[in-house]
Write an enzyme that holds these catalytic residues in place. Structure first.
Site, PDB file in Angstrom:
ATOM      1  N   SER A  26      10.000 -44.606   1.187  1.00 22.67           N
ATOM      2  CA  SER A  26      10.978 -45.656   1.403  1.00 22.67           C
ATOM      3  C   SER A  26      12.357 -45.039   1.558  1.00 22.67           C
ATOM      4  CB  SER A  26      10.967 -46.611   0.209  1.00 22.67           C
ATOM      5  OG  SER A  26      12.111 -47.419   0.203  1.00 22.67           O
ATOM      6  N   ASP A  53      12.880 -53.207   7.780  1.00 17.35           N
ATOM      7  CA  ASP A  53      12.723 -51.787   8.100  1.00 17.35           C
ATOM      8  C   ASP A  53      12.083 -51.510   9.458  1.00 17.35           C
ATOM      9  OD1 ASP A  53      13.627 -51.647   5.548  1.00 17.35           O
ATOM     10  OD2 ASP A  53      12.006 -50.410   4.769  1.00 17.35           O
TER      11      ASP A  53
END
Length: 585
Positions: A487, A128
């Protein structure tokens, strides 16, 4: 000995002239030939490590990149940097390291490139924060640069046994399903055995999380923004045939070096807008609202959260990917990937076609080469989108003067307005415990504060809490707001990036239980039923930011330096303040 004029390249400081004999002696010690020493030196940076499956294939792929560099008369120099993997860091103190790691990745790549005077950069990343961190370094250095994603994980499948709930048996699995399985297990609707079986099959290979979570979102950004070769992000990590993209990326960076096409020639306001379009139409992660402004900052471009959200607001959502939709990254690759998505955007006039890309060709020229069309299942025709506006919406109001962001992909319009009483928690741990114990009511707006970049510190993601709510079947029956973030795998009506954050005395710091909050994703409003005078009185009585236990070390340092969320939560002045460009030293 080389077609490149070394007198204009940074590596002249370590390879050319009698004074550099000591430097060259080190290079001979590593087995380089005279010819290799006098060729351009190309950094091949990877985030390889054994922390998680998203990074495990990067070292192999780097070897293919090096082959491409060598074939094009360059000398590759491989080096590594860190990664903090959110799937492992999630739900505990480790998540405070996540956003700070983005800055550390950009910083360490910069320091390595500067310290060894490399002339160009190919960056490989799989997780990420490593994707935006690597791209930030490219733009900061303004070297000829090519980005390559490590690829997504293959989807998992559950065995057909009765203990596993039917909805888990009939769909592709990702790590998101495991977080939601924990919620099912906690409320007694999933057995120990079922949880044990699922954790063994949900993530069956190397690669990053398979839905349109943050890693795949930023991988799509890398193509749309032009730093990656077209279609290079789509092929799953385990496919060794994806090494052809590595080899091609190595060759491409040498072409860019020859033509003196640098990262800031690629990353422009127009290309950032293209990237935001792709995030919107794929229902991508809200974290793009953090990372696109941070990449822009490295180029000295003002492109803030509100600018990103303006593009989201008028971009159709037409790619049906998890977590809001049905498909995973491999499915998108199988139907043509981001090139087909951008081709659909072009039909509606929503792409700047003149932006240059890592191939040296423009976006328009690249799309002219694509002959595939939308399949109608994963990629809908843009004329008949899933919804007429993007999968992510920006919010403003008296509760978020600097803005906030909410993902609405997969949420029906009638569920995009929510009013309810605040249920305030001072940390994610407090909120997660309350969710586990059902310490909230249907209709509540759960508020998690003190989780911003400075106040957390670290701006943690809240997947454990949101997944537990979904697992309890409450994803549509409550809403959640935070000055932290979510998220890319989060689903449900969840608002993040609320600014100013609590640590700076933003309105979220002043809320009490029972205050009536309205989230209106249709109108783009986040408000609390308090007057300006009410908020001013509470601000006067505010005791100040919550103390944290981080009084030293890297996370303390991040908290001291980090700026506003809407500007990307960056930690240095950026290109606007720079006095030199690395490539011109």
């Amino acid at each position: 000995m080389t077609k490149f004029d070394k007198s204009k390249l940074p590596s002249r400081y370590v390879t050319e002239g009698p004074a550099k004999a000591p430097h060259r002696s080190y290079m001979y010690a590593m087995g380089l030939s005279e010819e290799e020493i006098h060729q351009p030196l190309v950094g091949v940076a990877t985030c390889w490590n054994e922390a998680a499956p998203c990074n495990i294939a990067l070292s192999r792929q780097a070897q293919a990149v090096k082959m491409g560099v060598k074939a094009a008369s360059g000398t590759p120099r491989e080096f590594t940097t860190i990664t903090v993997t959110d799937g492992i860091a999630m739900g505990h103190e480790g998540m405070r390291s996540s956003l700070a790691s983005r800055e550390a990745i950009a910083d360490t790549v910069e320091l390595t490139m500067r310290g060894h005077a490399y002339d160009a950069l190919v960056g490989l990343a799989g997780c990420d924060k490593s994707l935006p961190g690597m791209m930030m370094a490219m733009v900061r250095l303004n070297t000829p640069s090519v980005f390559i994603y490590g690829g997504s994980i293959l989807p998992g499948r559950a065995p057909q046994i009765d203990e596993i709930p039917e909805d888990f048996r009939t769909r592709d699995l990702t790590v998101q399903d495991m977080f939601e399985a924990v919620g099912r297990h906690q409320n007694g609707t999933m057995s120990d055995k079922a949880l044990d079986v699922l954790e063994r099959v949900a993530c069956p290979s190397a690669g990053a999380c398979g839905g349109q979570f943050t890693a795949n979102t930023m991988a799509c950004v890398s193509e749309a923004i032009g730093l990656a070769l077209m279609n290079s992000s789509g092929m799953p990590a385990p496919y060794e045939s994806r090494d052809q993209y590595g080899e091609a990326s190595g060759r491409a960076v040498m072409t860019l070096l020859e033509k003196n096409i640098r990262a800031r020639d690629v990353v422009t306001l127009k290309s950032l807008q293209n990237a935001a379009r792709v995030v919107a139409c794929t229902g991508g992660s809200t974290n793009a609202g953090l990372h696109l402004p941070a990449i822009a900052h490295e180029a000295g471009i003002d492109f803030f959260l509100e600018d990103v959200c303006d593009i989201f607001r008028d971009t159709p959502y037409f790619v049906d990917l998890k977590p809001g939709g049905a498909y995973v990254a491999k499915d998108l690759y199988d139907v043509g990937g981001i090139p087909v998505v951008m081709k659909e955007l072009r039909k509606a006039g929503l792409i700047h076609e003149d932006c240059i890309t890592a191939s040296g060709r423009s976006i328009g020229e690249e799309l002219d080469l694509i002959d595939r069309e939308a399949d109608g299942k994963v990629i809908y025709p843009i004329e008949t989108p899933i919804t007429k506006t993007g999968g992510v919406v920006g919010l403003k109001g008296n509760l978020a003067p600097e803005g906030a962001i909410v993902k609405v992909a997969g949420i029906a319009p009638e569920n995009q307005v929510f009013t309810g009483p605040a249920r305030v928690f001072e940390s994610e741990e407090d909120a997660f415990e309350a969710v586990q114990n059902r310490g909230y009511s249907e209709g509540d707006v759960i508020v998690i504060r003190n989780e911003g970049p400075a106040g957390g510190p670290g701006m943690r993601e809240m997947l454990s809490t949101t997944a537990a709510l979904s697992g309890q079947g409450m994803g549509k029956k409550v809403a959640l707001i935070t000055d932290g973030r979510f998220s890319g795998a989060t689903r449900g009506f969840c608002v993040g990036h609320v600014g100013p954050e609590s640590a700076y005395g933003g309105p979220i710091a002043l809320l009490n239980d029972g205050d009536m909050i309205t989230i209106d994703a249709i109108k783009g409003v986040l408000s609390v039923d308090l007057s300006d005078d009410d908020l001013a009185q509470r601000k006067a009585a505010w005791p100040g930011p919550r103390e944290t236990m981080y009084a030293t070390g890297a996370i303390w340092k991040f908290a001291q330096l980090v700026g506003a969320t809407y500007k990307g939560a960056v930690t240095h002045p950026g290109a606007e303040a720079e006095r030199h460009i690395y490539m011109d030293i």
